[in-house]
Scaffold this motif. Sequence first.
Motif, PDB file in Angstrom:
ATOM      1  N   THR A 121       0.850  -1.190   0.000  1.00  0.00           N
ATOM      2  CA  THR A 121       0.000   0.000   0.000  1.00  0.00           C
ATOM      3  C   THR A 121       0.889   1.244   0.000  1.00  0.00           C
ATOM      4  O   THR A 121       2.118   1.161   0.016  1.00  0.00           O
ATOM      5  CB  THR A 121      -0.936   0.012   1.215  1.00  0.00           C
ATOM      6  OG1 THR A 121      -0.148  -0.045   2.413  1.00  0.00           O
ATOM      7  CG2 THR A 121      -1.891  -1.182   1.180  1.00  0.00           C
ATOM      8  N   GLY A 122       0.256   2.403  -0.006  1.00  0.00           N
ATOM      9  CA  GLY A 122       0.993   3.648  -0.142  1.00  0.00           C
ATOM     10  C   GLY A 122       2.045   3.864   0.927  1.00  0.00           C
ATOM     11  O   GLY A 122       3.153   4.333   0.636  1.00  0.00           O
ATOM     12  N   ARG A 127       5.835   4.588  -0.163  1.00  0.00           N
ATOM     13  CA  ARG A 127       6.442   5.873   0.178  1.00  0.00           C
ATOM     14  C   ARG A 127       7.715   5.671   0.994  1.00  0.00           C
ATOM     15  O   ARG A 127       8.732   6.356   0.777  1.00  0.00           O
ATOM     16  CB  ARG A 127       5.441   6.748   0.946  1.00  0.00           C
ATOM     17  CG  ARG A 127       4.360   7.357   0.051  1.00  0.00           C
ATOM     18  CD  ARG A 127       3.298   8.117   0.859  1.00  0.00           C
ATOM     19  NE  ARG A 127       3.871   9.084   1.780  1.00  0.00           N
ATOM     20  CZ  ARG A 127       4.316  10.295   1.452  1.00  0.00           C
ATOM     21  NH1 ARG A 127       4.237  10.681   0.184  1.00  0.00           N
ATOM     22  NH2 ARG A 127       4.811  11.100   2.352  1.00  0.00           N
ATOM     23  N   ASP A 176      -4.628   5.878   2.970  1.00  0.00           N
ATOM     24  CA  ASP A 176      -4.279   7.063   2.194  1.00  0.00           C
ATOM     25  C   ASP A 176      -5.251   8.189   2.525  1.00  0.00           C
ATOM     26  O   ASP A 176      -6.419   7.938   2.847  1.00  0.00           O
ATOM     27  CB  ASP A 176      -4.363   6.783   0.686  1.00  0.00           C
ATOM     28  CG  ASP A 176      -3.388   5.720   0.233  1.00  0.00           C
ATOM     29  OD1 ASP A 176      -2.342   5.540   0.900  1.00  0.00           O
ATOM     30  OD2 ASP A 176      -3.667   5.045  -0.787  1.00  0.00           O
ATOM     31  N   ALA A 215      -1.411   7.035  -3.900  1.00  0.00           N
ATOM     32  CA  ALA A 215      -0.747   6.364  -2.786  1.00  0.00           C
ATOM     33  C   ALA A 215       0.641   6.946  -2.542  1.00  0.00           C
ATOM     34  O   ALA A 215       1.067   7.102  -1.393  1.00  0.00           O
ATOM     35  CB  ALA A 215      -0.652   4.868  -3.066  1.00  0.00           C
ATOM     36  N   VAL A 216       1.374   7.260  -3.601  1.00  0.00           N
ATOM     37  CA  VAL A 216       2.736   7.775  -3.472  1.00  0.00           C
ATOM     38  C   VAL A 216       2.750   9.285  -3.238  1.00  0.00           C
ATOM     39  O   VAL A 216       3.562   9.783  -2.449  1.00  0.00           O
ATOM     40  CB  VAL A 216       3.555   7.432  -4.731  1.00  0.00           C
ATOM     41  CG1 VAL A 216       4.941   8.064  -4.673  1.00  0.00           C
ATOM     42  CG2 VAL A 216       3.676   5.922  -4.889  1.00  0.00           C
ATOM     43  N   PRO A 222      -0.003  11.702  -2.192  1.00  0.00           N
ATOM     44  CA  PRO A 222      -1.422  11.833  -1.835  1.00  0.00           C
ATOM     45  C   PRO A 222      -2.003  13.232  -1.940  1.00  0.00           C
ATOM     46  O   PRO A 222      -3.223  13.378  -1.957  1.00  0.00           O
ATOM     47  CB  PRO A 222      -1.460  11.332  -0.380  1.00  0.00           C
ATOM     48  CG  PRO A 222      -0.059  11.503   0.117  1.00  0.00           C
ATOM     49  CD  PRO A 222       0.820  11.245  -1.062  1.00  0.00           C
TER      50      PRO A 222
END
Length: 652
Positions: free
Chosen positions: A246-247, A251, A290, A330-331, A333
Amino acid sequence: MRSSRTRSLRARAGLAWAATLPLVAGALALGAPAADAAGHDGGRHALAGTKPLWATRQADQGATSASAAVTARVYLAGRDAKGLADYARAVSDPHSAAYGKYLSPAQVRARYGATHDQIAKVTGWLKKSGLTVTGTTNRYVTITGDAAAAERAFATDLHNYRKNGHTYHAPSATASAPASLAGAVLTVTGLNNAPRMAKHHSSELPPPEGVFRNSGPFSSYYGSRTDKKLPSAYGGKAPYAIKGYTGKQLRAAYGAKKWTGKHVTVAITDAYASPTIAQDADKYAARNGDPRYRRGQLSQVLPADYTHIEDCGAAGWYGEETLDVEAVHAVAPDSDIVYVGGASCMDDDLLDSLGKIVDGHLADIVSNSWGDIEANETPDVAAAYDQLFQQGAVQGIGFYFSSGDNGDEVANTGTKQVDTPANSAWVTAVGGTSLAVGKHDAYQWETGWGTLKAALSKDGNDWTGFPGAFNGGAGGGTSKTVGQPFYQRGIVPDGLAKANGGGAMRTVPDIAAVADPNTGFLVGQTQTLPGGKLGYDEYRIGGTSLAAPVIAGVQALAQQARHGVAIGFANPGIYQRYGTAAYHDVTDHPLGAGRDLAVVRVDYVNGADAGEGTTTSLRSLGKDSSLHAGVGYDDVTGVGSPGAGYVSSYRP
């Protein structure tokens, strides 16, 4: 397949849950005055690449009927094609005095666009030849007519040719324009009607495709769960594949830190449009940590009508848009996202989508998860793409294209080749990795994405045919048509750049991020559930269709880090950072020479539930056909993936 006027392209991921499914540098140079064809007057300027390679003497079936229908586009060169290419380089090169001195769309049109006089002369020539002009933009003129009129206009004969068991018409010699229009006509597309559909994998869009679900067991982070009862591989027990990153995990892996992409807009192009994207994206964000979308943060620019719905498999593109939107958010937001959908998966319609972004400067960063093999590209179409990419570059717009999902393409096509438009010297080609994010979101390692698959034997004691057959991998390699761009000189090894023999050529990719569907990203999408009802569901997905929007998201962070100043065409800056702490230098053996890696994966036989049972397989990592990720630049991951210092390296 292709339509009668243009090529269609495929989405990269195409819902790539099991094995992910699967245009050249500079403006096209107009040839020297050519001897006339078909008995026309002399004084012509050749439009290189308009006779396709498959239009051979052996395949020739004779002249095309004079009444056969032809639909084509005549692309306009503008008032200074060479100046456009030169300034696109200068404005993108950190070593240039013109670096970052971008132009507005109006300035681009005034300095490089076609003049009213050029358009009028091109239109007059086409009409005089007997063709009907059906539309005119600042970039091209669309025409229809019969073969006889097309032959008069372009000083070539159309013949019928056998190709793959079918008959199509195409120019028997390179098409040309009058010498007086040499500076006005860039190229013509559509004189051949061979369908070249790269299948994904009025006009109402179909409902979503049938549901796909991943079966467990899963790891919650890389390596968190293994089954000691399963056979060993590479000296140990391989962990179960993750449920889907997930994000927060992505990240952390790519050095996002405090940056969120605020005040930066990312555009996404694909074909068609998911009818449920807004609610799906918002639900996914809420379920997976997110930030929720602000009002207006996600917007769409869509065509009035859709075409080629069945040919392109329109519903299959919904998942592509979903992946791209959710991965960018996700990266990055806080970045704004504008989705620009094509009326179909054909070149003309995708070019129109890109043109909307450039003409309206809708974004500084453009993520594109679609393409085709280089053998299907022709210089005429490539010229139209490159002109757009150059116009974008002088405005401060960067284009990011997935490099492909079939490794060196040998298993897919029988020929080693790269994909397009990733092969263009004016785009950033994004390759793929297998990513291990461990406990507490700690980055562990990456390999080049390339998978071998071996099924669990019936007795459960070994992996059948270990290590198994090639099951997908990041596209890469050396172009056969595009020369080496300036930013790759001295960095790409000659062994790669000159792999085809002769001079140095464009090598892809440029940069990479997670793509392996076995270490992939969790997405949420409305699908057609068993029984026919629609419902939201989540599944793991991969492919360089994932890598491209991830990199686009990272670039949004980097643009924020430089106080919102556009990065533009990113490749010169990407290669300027080569060999620094900005990158993870990805190799196929991150744990040391001879230490191979794998994951165990369990799948539903029917892709939806356990009603027909499950299958268990071992997926070996870092096995990308003939491509290899090694120390330094390589043809799987380029310069590497963004490291902890990548985003901060853009700070002024």
